[in-house]
Each structure stands twice: as C-alpha cells, then as structure tokens.
Design a protein around this motif. Structure first.
Motif, PDB file in Angstrom:
ATOM      1  N   ILE A  31       0.802  -1.124  -0.014  1.00 30.42           N
ATOM      2  CA  ILE A  31      -0.024  -0.027   0.106  1.00 30.42           C
ATOM      3  C   ILE A  31       0.644   1.336  -0.111  1.00 30.42           C
ATOM      4  N   SER A  32       0.752   2.218  -0.960  1.00 28.91           N
ATOM      5  CA  SER A  32       1.594   3.313  -0.892  1.00 28.91           C
ATOM      6  C   SER A  32       0.878   4.572  -0.351  1.00 28.91           C
ATOM      7  N   GLY A  33       1.702   5.559  -0.025  1.00 29.02           N
ATOM      8  CA  GLY A  33       0.940   6.733   0.458  1.00 29.02           C
ATOM      9  C   GLY A  33       1.018   6.939   1.878  1.00 29.02           C
ATOM     10  N   SER A  34       1.471   5.777   2.882  1.00 26.96           N
ATOM     11  CA  SER A  34       1.790   6.120   4.469  1.00 26.96           C
ATOM     12  C   SER A  34       2.747   7.404   4.485  1.00 26.96           C
ATOM     13  N   PRO A  35       2.656   8.184   5.408  1.00 25.96           N
ATOM     14  CA  PRO A  35       1.357   8.137   6.394  1.00 25.96           C
ATOM     15  C   PRO A  35       0.056   8.756   5.772  1.00 25.96           C
ATOM     16  N   PHE A  36      -1.248   8.212   6.389  1.00 30.81           N
ATOM     17  CA  PHE A  36      -2.321   8.588   5.980  1.00 30.81           C
ATOM     18  C   PHE A  36      -3.038   9.585   7.039  1.00 30.81           C
ATOM     19  N   ASP A  37      -3.710  10.440   6.524  1.00 33.95           N
ATOM     20  CA  ASP A  37      -4.696  11.047   7.440  1.00 33.95           C
ATOM     21  C   ASP A  37      -5.725  10.683   7.649  1.00 33.95           C
ATOM     22  N   PRO A  92     -10.852   5.579   7.954  1.00 33.82           N
ATOM     23  CA  PRO A  92     -12.062   6.209   8.816  1.00 33.82           C
ATOM     24  C   PRO A  92     -11.949   7.674   9.489  1.00 33.82           C
ATOM     25  N   PRO A  93     -12.465   8.521   9.514  1.00 29.67           N
ATOM     26  CA  PRO A  93     -12.539   9.599  10.451  1.00 29.67           C
ATOM     27  C   PRO A  93     -12.551   9.063  11.703  1.00 29.67           C
ATOM     28  N   GLY A  94     -11.730   9.544  12.879  1.00 28.52           N
ATOM     29  CA  GLY A  94     -11.702   9.161  14.062  1.00 28.52           C
ATOM     30  C   GLY A  94     -10.620   7.996  14.436  1.00 28.52           C
ATOM     31  N   THR A  95     -10.245   7.237  13.589  1.00 30.54           N
ATOM     32  CA  THR A  95      -9.375   6.231  13.569  1.00 30.54           C
ATOM     33  C   THR A  95      -8.073   6.711  14.429  1.00 30.54           C
ATOM     34  N   ALA A  96      -7.585   5.810  15.518  1.00 24.97           N
ATOM     35  CA  ALA A  96      -6.586   6.603  16.503  1.00 24.97           C
ATOM     36  C   ALA A  96      -5.138   6.298  15.630  1.00 24.97           C
ATOM     37  N   ALA A  97      -4.395   7.486  16.022  1.00 22.46           N
ATOM     38  CA  ALA A  97      -3.205   7.553  15.362  1.00 22.46           C
ATOM     39  C   ALA A  97      -2.254   6.623  15.728  1.00 22.46           C
ATOM     40  N   GLY A  98      -1.539   5.891  14.977  1.00 21.85           N
ATOM     41  CA  GLY A  98      -0.793   4.697  15.038  1.00 21.85           C
ATOM     42  C   GLY A  98       0.363   4.390  13.966  1.00 21.85           C
ATOM     43  N   THR A  99       1.222   3.687  14.196  1.00 19.35           N
ATOM     44  CA  THR A  99       2.193   3.152  13.160  1.00 19.35           C
ATOM     45  C   THR A  99       2.483   1.821  12.899  1.00 19.35           C
ATOM     46  N   LEU A 100       1.529   1.182  13.270  1.00 17.63           N
ATOM     47  CA  LEU A 100       1.453  -0.530  12.989  1.00 17.63           C
ATOM     48  C   LEU A 100       0.204  -0.813  12.438  1.00 17.63           C
ATOM     49  N   TYR A 101      -0.372  -0.036  11.622  1.00 13.77           N
ATOM     50  CA  TYR A 101      -1.623  -0.671  11.039  1.00 13.77           C
ATOM     51  C   TYR A 101      -1.283  -1.420   9.711  1.00 13.77           C
ATOM     52  N   ARG A 102      -2.168  -2.240   9.455  1.00 10.86           N
ATOM     53  CA  ARG A 102      -2.110  -3.324   8.188  1.00 10.86           C
ATOM     54  C   ARG A 102      -3.227  -3.329   7.896  1.00 10.86           C
ATOM     55  N   ILE A 103      -3.395  -3.672   6.352  1.00 16.05           N
ATOM     56  CA  ILE A 103      -4.642  -3.567   5.615  1.00 16.05           C
ATOM     57  C   ILE A 103      -4.592  -5.114   4.941  1.00 16.05           C
ATOM     58  N   VAL A 123      -1.289   5.985  10.434  1.00 16.05           N
ATOM     59  CA  VAL A 123      -2.206   6.855  10.467  1.00 16.05           C
ATOM     60  C   VAL A 123      -2.043   8.036  11.295  1.00 16.05           C
ATOM     61  N   LYS A 124      -2.129   9.440  10.822  1.00 17.76           N
ATOM     62  CA  LYS A 124      -1.648  10.332  11.693  1.00 17.76           C
ATOM     63  C   LYS A 124      -2.951  10.910  12.227  1.00 17.76           C
ATOM     64  N   ALA A 125      -2.538  11.733  13.279  1.00 14.34           N
ATOM     65  CA  ALA A 125      -3.551  12.213  14.303  1.00 14.34           C
ATOM     66  C   ALA A 125      -4.127  13.544  13.972  1.00 14.34           C
ATOM     67  N   PHE A 126      -5.409  13.786  14.012  1.00 15.26           N
ATOM     68  CA  PHE A 126      -5.801  14.998  13.767  1.00 15.26           C
ATOM     69  C   PHE A 126      -5.013  16.180  14.737  1.00 15.26           C
ATOM     70  N   LEU A 127      -4.701  17.178  13.756  1.00 16.42           N
ATOM     71  CA  LEU A 127      -3.929  18.339  14.776  1.00 16.42           C
ATOM     72  C   LEU A 127      -4.909  19.491  15.138  1.00 16.42           C
ATOM     73  N   ASN A 128      -4.703  20.035  16.021  1.00 16.84           N
ATOM     74  CA  ASN A 128      -5.373  21.245  16.248  1.00 16.84           C
ATOM     75  C   ASN A 128      -4.635  22.445  15.523  1.00 16.84           C
ATOM     76  N   TYR A 129      -5.472  23.333  15.108  1.00 14.99           N
ATOM     77  CA  TYR A 129      -4.743  24.568  14.508  1.00 14.99           C
ATOM     78  C   TYR A 129      -5.767  25.715  15.054  1.00 14.99           C
ATOM     79  N   TYR A 130      -4.860  26.617  15.466  1.00 11.47           N
ATOM     80  CA  TYR A 130      -5.522  27.940  16.327  1.00 11.47           C
ATOM     81  C   TYR A 130      -5.019  29.043  15.309  1.00 11.47           C
ATOM     82  N   TRP A 131      -5.902  29.867  14.900  1.00  9.69           N
ATOM     83  CA  TRP A 131      -5.444  31.095  13.939  1.00  9.69           C
ATOM     84  C   TRP A 131      -5.215  32.269  15.142  1.00  9.69           C
ATOM     85  N   VAL A 132      -3.860  32.733  14.980  1.00 14.54           N
ATOM     86  CA  VAL A 132      -3.394  33.956  15.707  1.00 14.54           C
ATOM     87  C   VAL A 132      -2.942  35.171  14.898  1.00 14.54           C
ATOM     88  N   GLY A 133      -3.093  36.277  15.611  1.00 13.90           N
ATOM     89  CA  GLY A 133      -2.466  37.274  14.844  1.00 13.90           C
ATOM     90  C   GLY A 133      -3.354  38.320  13.654  1.00 13.90           C
TER      91      GLY A 133
END
Length: 181
Positions: A31-37, A92-103, A123-133
């Motif tokens: 499977i190509s493309g890792s890491p995945f959002d 799937p949205p809400g998938t826990a972040a991790g580095t050992l997934y298989r398909i 699978v990467k974690a959702f990141l929080n972005y806060y607008w500043v400035g």
C-alpha cells in the motif's frame, strides 16, 4: 485478469504479488501513501487464485493500531468475481493515530481471508490549528498555533480537511484569506 498457476507451472505474478501453485489465499499488495490522514482515500491492490461466485464482495479491512485483526474495520469494498483488482478505500475519520496498522482483503463467496499488505502503515492524528495574529493568508504558517493564544509557526503545513481549526478570542480581529486549493 489474473493468471493463476496450475500444478507444475511457474508461479504467477500480478499487482506485484507472486502466487504459488495451489494457493487459494488472497494476497494484499503493498500500500503506497503512508502516512495517511484520517478520512484519506487510498488504493488497495490484491490478487487471488480462486474462483469466486456471483455477488462476491471483496472487502479491504484495517487492523487496529497494533496490526491485529481481532476486530477489523471495513474500509472499502469491490463486488467482483475477478480474482484480483484494486479496492478504493478510505481511512475512517476518528481512527486512532498509530504506526503499526495493516490492511488485508477478504472475500464473501467463498469466504477467504487474505494476507496483510506486509508492512506497517501510519495513520496521523488530527492536529489542532488555532489562528493567531489577526488578518492574514490561510497558507501563512506564522498565523497557525497549536494552542489558543500560542505562538505561530507551530505547524509545518497549513491545515487541511483532516485537521481541527479554531478561531477564538485569541485569534485577533481581521480577515483570513483562503489562498489554498
């Protein structure tokens, strides 16, 4: 179409997978493309050496974050009798972040459980972005903090649809120009 070997013949290769004589398993290719959002689409290529009945459904399954298929999650399907192909899948949205997934790929008629893709996927974690400035462009990394009122430049890329974005009292007044696709 996949050409499966018969007794005494050389192994057949399709989708980068070599199937050996007498094999009836489904083999999931790399499977190509890792890491995945979370929410990201991906292609799951597979090959099989078996006959499949009408109405058969191939299902791509995601392991847990430790690579275990104790309670796999279906991430895409393909209705087909052809012994191989590509399943369009989505993390799937809400998938826990991790580095050992298989398909892996399984079939419904007859029921076969395929091998996994052979390497760990991230699978990467959702990141929080806060607008500043205050006023600025969406792609200006100096405007994105990782906490409300925090320092800008906390991220290495602008937020995407796979991130949490916050505008709050610490964002400052002004206009945000969305200058990204």
């Amino acid at each position: 179409n996949v050409s499966c070997p018969t007794t005494g013949s050389n192994p057949a290769t399709s989708n980068g997978i070599t199937m050996t004589t007498g094999s009836t398993d489904i083999a999931t290719a790399a499977i190509s493309g890792s890491p995945f959002d979370q929410g990201e689409s991906l292609s799951v290529p597979f090959t099989a050496c078996a006959s499949f009945n009408g109405g058969n459904v191939f299902t791509a399954e995601l392991s847990d974050a430790f690579g275990v298929f104790g309670a796999p999650v279906a991430i895409g399907t393909l209705t087909s009798t052809t012994p191989g192909g590509v399943i369009n899948a989505t993390i799937p949205p809400g998938t826990a972040a991790g580095t050992l997934y298989r398909i892996r790929v399984v079939s419904s008629d007859p029921v076969y459980t395929g091998t996994d893709n052979g390497t760990n996927l991230t699978v990467k974690a959702f990141l929080n972005y806060y607008w500043v400035g205050g006023t600025g462009n969406w792609t200006n990394l100096a405007r994105w903090a990782s906490a409300s009122g925090g320092a800008g430049s906390a991220h290495i890329e602008p937020p995407s649809q796979y991130n949490n974005v916050f505008f709050d009292a610490n964002s400052g007044a002004g206009t945000v120009t969305v200058d990204a696709a």
